[in-house]
Design an enzyme around this catalytic site. Structure first.
Site, PDB file in Angstrom:
ATOM      1  CE  LYS A 132      27.237   1.087  51.405  1.00  0.00           C
ATOM      2  NZ  LYS A 132      27.278  -0.259  50.821  1.00  0.00           N
ATOM      3  NE  ARG A 185      29.135  -4.826  45.002  1.00  0.00           N
ATOM      4  CZ  ARG A 185      28.296  -4.125  45.760  1.00  0.00           C
ATOM      5  NH1 ARG A 185      27.575  -3.142  45.241  1.00  0.00           N
ATOM      6  NH2 ARG A 185      28.157  -4.402  47.043  1.00  0.00           N
ATOM      7  CE1 TYR A 225      17.578  29.488  33.574  1.00  0.00           C
ATOM      8  CE2 TYR A 225      17.488  28.000  35.446  1.00  0.00           C
ATOM      9  CZ  TYR A 225      17.986  29.141  34.843  1.00  0.00           C
ATOM     10  OH  TYR A 225      18.874  29.931  35.518  1.00  0.00           O
ATOM     11  CG  MET A 241      22.859  25.419  41.194  1.00  0.00           C
ATOM     12  SD  MET A 241      24.299  26.425  40.831  1.00  0.00           S
ATOM     13  CE  MET A 241      24.635  25.979  39.136  1.00  0.00           C
TER      14      MET A 241
END
Ligand SMILES: *Cc1c(COP(=O)(O)O)cnc(C)c1O
Length: 364
Positions: free
Chosen positions: A35, A130, A261, A309
């Protein structure tokens, strides 16, 4: 050099890990859990590399359909089942095995008029809270499943472990005992027994009683240890993904200057700082802490300052021969993703699944 950053996928390691898992659970078949894009490793290519798996498991219908569209003919289990008549029709058409954990799904099956054979995994909740029928509701669900007028219906049973990655916790034994008791209370013992599935990676590697007829490993297939304190190599597992990047530049930073930053890191000495092409746009957590190791030329260097980023900074002071264009490893061979996850206060699952669309996967 075309790609600055790529995830190298070692398909031989995938096959090796499948073999290792089989050796831990020699009496069980393996349902390979792929998955979430095979935990970031590539859904279809992972399925093709694991052609020896006895079946595959995915979470969503679309994941199964993508496998069928790519020509994967092996059994595919939908771990969450289906939630509408339309989904059920599609799943039946593709021959997916369905987990049944909610009365809605029984209702859909009761109304279903398909000609395809169906294989259902009735899920028992033994403590995870769950998905799954509570033990006291199981016999009723089983009766309804048995009464279905579906051609060549095959029923199986499963549960999921909540704490199998914690070796000293008694809950796993309790869950297995509750599972077995629920089955025998429903008359599913001896000649009446149905095929079972219990263990995920941790259950498979760590708890012999938690195998069942089908083990359901995910993480271990990718060469990652499910146990916090134990390295994957202890189990004979080899890392499959290596996130490899490129040094963009190496710069001198004077003592007292800051990097990146917010000036979040200040040089305490004159330093050499390598800037690498990897950032939160690629899936690195922004809160990776200062000191997180990065592998360059086989040696570890500490990450400094904020993750940007597209870039991170690494203190390579004193290291000769590190220069623009060189390669670096963020995690993978020689630098376990388990270790990086600790520096981001998360688990390896999240890092692997989080590798972003922008990162090309390259099969090795
Ligand atoms: C994801 C999942 C697994 C695989 O778990 P790992 O810890 O990755 O081995 C097994 N069973 C179910 C129901 C799952 O959702």
């Amino acid at each position: 050099m075309i790609r600055l950053l790529r995830a190298l996928i070692d398909t031989a390691a995938l096959r090796h890990n499948l073999g290792t898992i089989r050796a831990f659970a020699p009496g069980s078949k393996v349902m390979a859990v792929i998955k979430a894009n095979a935990y970031g490793h590539g859904l279809v290519s992972t399925a093709l590399a694991l052609a020896d798996a006895d079946s595959f498991a995915v979470a969503r219908l679309e994941e199964g359909m993508a496998l069928r569209a790519a020509g994967v003919r092996a059994p595919i289990v939908l771990l969450e089942g289906v939630f509408s008549a339309e989904q059920l029709g599609e799943a039946a058409h593709h021959g997916f095995e369905l987990v049944v954990h909610d009365p809605l799904q029984l209702k859909l099956l009761e109304a279903h008029r398909g000609a395809e054979r169906l294989r259902l995994w009735i899920k028992i909740d033994t403590g995870m809270n769950r998905l799954g029928f509570r033990p006291e509701a199981f016999a009723g669900a089983l009766d309804r499943a048995r009464a279905l007028t579906v051609p060549a219906l095959e029923l199986r049973v499963m549960t999921h472990l909540a704490r199998a990655d914690e070796p000293d916790v008694i809950m796993t034994c309790d869950q297995v005992a509750r599972f077995e008791r629920t089955l025998s209370d429903a008359g599913l013992a001896g000649g009446q027994r149905l095929a079972t599935s219990i263990g995920n990676s941790a259950g498979t590697l760590g708890h012999r009683r938690a195998h069942g007829d089908w083990v359901r490993p995910g993480l271990a297939l990718y060469g990652v240890s499910p146990f916090a304190g134990e390295p994957a190599e202890k189990f004979g597992l080899r890392p499959v993904m290596t996130l490899e990047t490129t040094v963009l530049t190496v710069r001198d930073v004077k003592r007292g200057e800051t990097v990146g930053y917010a000036g979040a890191w200040r040089a305490e000495r004159d330093s050499s700082i390598a800037i690498l092409a990897a950032g939160y746009g690629d899936g690195l957590p922004r809160h990776l802490e200062n000191g997180t190791p990065v592998l360059i030329g086989g040696a570890r260097f500490p990450l400094v300052g904020r993750v940007s980023m597209d870039m991170i900074a690494v203190d390579v002071t004193g290291a000769a021969r590190i220069a623009a264009g060189g390669k670096a490893i963020v995690w993978g061979a020689g630098l376990p993703v388990e270790e990086i996850a600790k520096h981001a206060d998360t688990i390896p699952y999240e890092l692997l699944c989080g590798v972003s669309q922008r990162v090309p996967l390259e099969l090795q």
